[in-house]
Design a protein around this motif. Structure first.
Motif, PDB file in Angstrom:
ATOM      1  N   ALA A  20       0.842  -1.204   0.000  1.00 47.67           N
ATOM      2  CA  ALA A  20       0.000   0.000   0.000  1.00 47.67           C
ATOM      3  C   ALA A  20       0.878   1.255   0.000  1.00 47.67           C
ATOM      4  O   ALA A  20       1.822   1.367   0.783  1.00 47.67           O
ATOM      5  CB  ALA A  20      -0.919  -0.010   1.206  1.00 47.67           C
ATOM      6  N   GLY A  21       0.551   2.163  -0.914  1.00 45.26           N
ATOM      7  CA  GLY A  21       1.268   3.429  -0.985  1.00 45.26           C
ATOM      8  C   GLY A  21       2.519   3.392  -1.841  1.00 45.26           C
ATOM      9  O   GLY A  21       3.220   4.406  -1.966  1.00 45.26           O
ATOM     10  N   TYR A  22       2.833   2.238  -2.418  1.00 43.57           N
ATOM     11  CA  TYR A  22       4.040   2.099  -3.248  1.00 43.57           C
ATOM     12  C   TYR A  22       3.659   1.451  -4.566  1.00 43.57           C
ATOM     13  O   TYR A  22       3.880   0.264  -4.783  1.00 43.57           O
ATOM     14  CB  TYR A  22       5.102   1.269  -2.521  1.00 43.57           C
ATOM     15  CG  TYR A  22       5.569   1.923  -1.250  1.00 43.57           C
ATOM     16  CD1 TYR A  22       6.614   2.824  -1.257  1.00 43.57           C
ATOM     17  CD2 TYR A  22       4.910   1.674  -0.048  1.00 43.57           C
ATOM     18  CE1 TYR A  22       7.037   3.455  -0.090  1.00 43.57           C
ATOM     19  CE2 TYR A  22       5.318   2.294   1.118  1.00 43.57           C
ATOM     20  CZ  TYR A  22       6.368   3.186   1.094  1.00 43.57           C
ATOM     21  OH  TYR A  22       6.772   3.801   2.245  1.00 43.57           O
ATOM     22  N   GLY A  23       3.075   2.229  -5.473  1.00 45.21           N
ATOM     23  CA  GLY A  23       2.508   1.698  -6.695  1.00 45.21           C
ATOM     24  C   GLY A  23       3.440   1.659  -7.887  1.00 45.21           C
ATOM     25  O   GLY A  23       3.106   1.072  -8.900  1.00 45.21           O
ATOM     26  N   SER A  24       4.611   2.294  -7.785  1.00 41.73           N
ATOM     27  CA  SER A  24       5.500   2.297  -8.944  1.00 41.73           C
ATOM     28  C   SER A  24       6.655   1.320  -8.736  1.00 41.73           C
ATOM     29  O   SER A  24       6.994   0.939  -7.610  1.00 41.73           O
ATOM     30  CB  SER A  24       6.067   3.700  -9.185  1.00 41.73           C
ATOM     31  OG  SER A  24       7.081   3.989  -8.233  1.00 41.73           O
ATOM     32  N   LEU A  25       7.275   0.963  -9.840  1.00 35.86           N
ATOM     33  CA  LEU A  25       8.425   0.068  -9.821  1.00 35.86           C
ATOM     34  C   LEU A  25       9.534   0.644  -8.942  1.00 35.86           C
ATOM     35  O   LEU A  25      10.109  -0.055  -8.095  1.00 35.86           O
ATOM     36  CB  LEU A  25       8.921  -0.142 -11.260  1.00 35.86           C
ATOM     37  CG  LEU A  25      10.171  -0.980 -11.460  1.00 35.86           C
ATOM     38  CD1 LEU A  25       9.910  -2.408 -11.042  1.00 35.86           C
ATOM     39  CD2 LEU A  25      10.615  -0.918 -12.917  1.00 35.86           C
ATOM     40  N   GLU A  26       9.836   1.917  -9.124  1.00 36.80           N
ATOM     41  CA  GLU A  26      10.923   2.558  -8.359  1.00 36.80           C
ATOM     42  C   GLU A  26      10.616   2.591  -6.861  1.00 36.80           C
ATOM     43  O   GLU A  26      11.492   2.336  -6.045  1.00 36.80           O
ATOM     44  CB  GLU A  26      11.202   3.974  -8.884  1.00 36.80           C
ATOM     45  CG  GLU A  26      11.896   3.989 -10.226  1.00 36.80           C
ATOM     46  CD  GLU A  26      13.194   3.168 -10.248  1.00 36.80           C
ATOM     47  OE1 GLU A  26      14.032   3.336  -9.341  1.00 36.80           O
ATOM     48  OE2 GLU A  26      13.345   2.344 -11.171  1.00 36.80           O
ATOM     49  N   ASP A  27       9.368   2.911  -6.496  1.00 33.84           N
ATOM     50  CA  ASP A  27       8.981   2.944  -5.085  1.00 33.84           C
ATOM     51  C   ASP A  27       9.116   1.559  -4.446  1.00 33.84           C
ATOM     52  O   ASP A  27       9.599   1.423  -3.324  1.00 33.84           O
ATOM     53  CB  ASP A  27       7.522   3.401  -4.926  1.00 33.84           C
ATOM     54  CG  ASP A  27       7.348   4.890  -5.155  1.00 33.84           C
ATOM     55  OD1 ASP A  27       8.352   5.621  -5.183  1.00 33.84           O
ATOM     56  OD2 ASP A  27       6.179   5.311  -5.309  1.00 33.84           O
ATOM     57  N   ALA A  28       8.669   0.548  -5.176  1.00 34.14           N
ATOM     58  CA  ALA A  28       8.648  -0.810  -4.637  1.00 34.14           C
ATOM     59  C   ALA A  28      10.045  -1.394  -4.471  1.00 34.14           C
ATOM     60  O   ALA A  28      10.289  -2.183  -3.551  1.00 34.14           O
ATOM     61  CB  ALA A  28       7.802  -1.720  -5.535  1.00 34.14           C
TER      62      ALA A  28
END
Length: 179
Positions: A65-73
């Motif tokens: 939750a709250g980390y929807g992009s490849l870079e965030d994840a």
């Protein structure tokens, strides 16, 4: 077992990202995959937690939750997920004759009324669970191995009394003598 009440239990590792939308592999190290569900939260350490927004058990994928992009994840790659003993007791249900490993650890191991040692941990080797036993000091002084493994199933296990913290075995002394 109050001394374990705040101990964190390692239950999964987040793997690499998959695709472009923040999906990540989940490597479950628990016998209770049902605890990994949408909306479930897990600890990364004593002070930091994450919540799962999506879970696909068939593909072994999660989204955080709250980390929807490849870079965030990507920042979660190789992070370990933990839970507490209290939460495990509440959310993970055992069948008759099953026990949590953390309840077995610390139990005295006996055979024919004689203490052989104490369970240090439960080890899973292939599909079999083994009691990793720290041999009683008196037996070590008599020349026996400091540690030994006994399969945690019949015919070796006669009785497991979690309340008394005693596991009664059969054939364990033979295994110790051969160790």
């Amino acid at each position: 077992m109050s001394k374990h009440s705040d101990k964190l239990l390692y239950i999964a590792t987040i793997g690499k990202t998959v695709g472009l939308k923040g999906d990540m592999k989940l490597h479950i190290k628990s016998d209770f995959p049902e605890q990994f569900k949408e909306g479930a939260s897990f600890l990364l350490n004593a002070n930091e937690s994450i919540t799962l927004s999506e879970v696909n058990h068939d593909r072994g994928l999660i989204k955080i939750a709250g980390y929807g992009s490849l870079e965030d994840a990507k920042k979660f790659t190789n992070k370990k997920l933990y839970t507490t003993i209290e939460r495990t007791r509440q959310e993970c249900h055992l069948n008759e004759g099953e026990f949590f490993w953390f309840d077995i650890e610390g139990c005295s191991v006996m055979e024919d009324g004689k203490i052989l040692g104490v369970v240090r941990e439960v080890e899973r080797i292939s599909v079999t669970n083994y009691l990793n036993i720290k041999t009683d000091k008196a037996l070590v002084e008599d020349g026996f191995a400091k540690n030994f493994l006994v399969p945690f199933h019949k015919p070796f296990v006669l009785d497991t009394d979690i309340k008394q913290k005693i596991i009664t075995l059969s054939g364990a002394m033979d295994i110790l003598e051969a160790s």
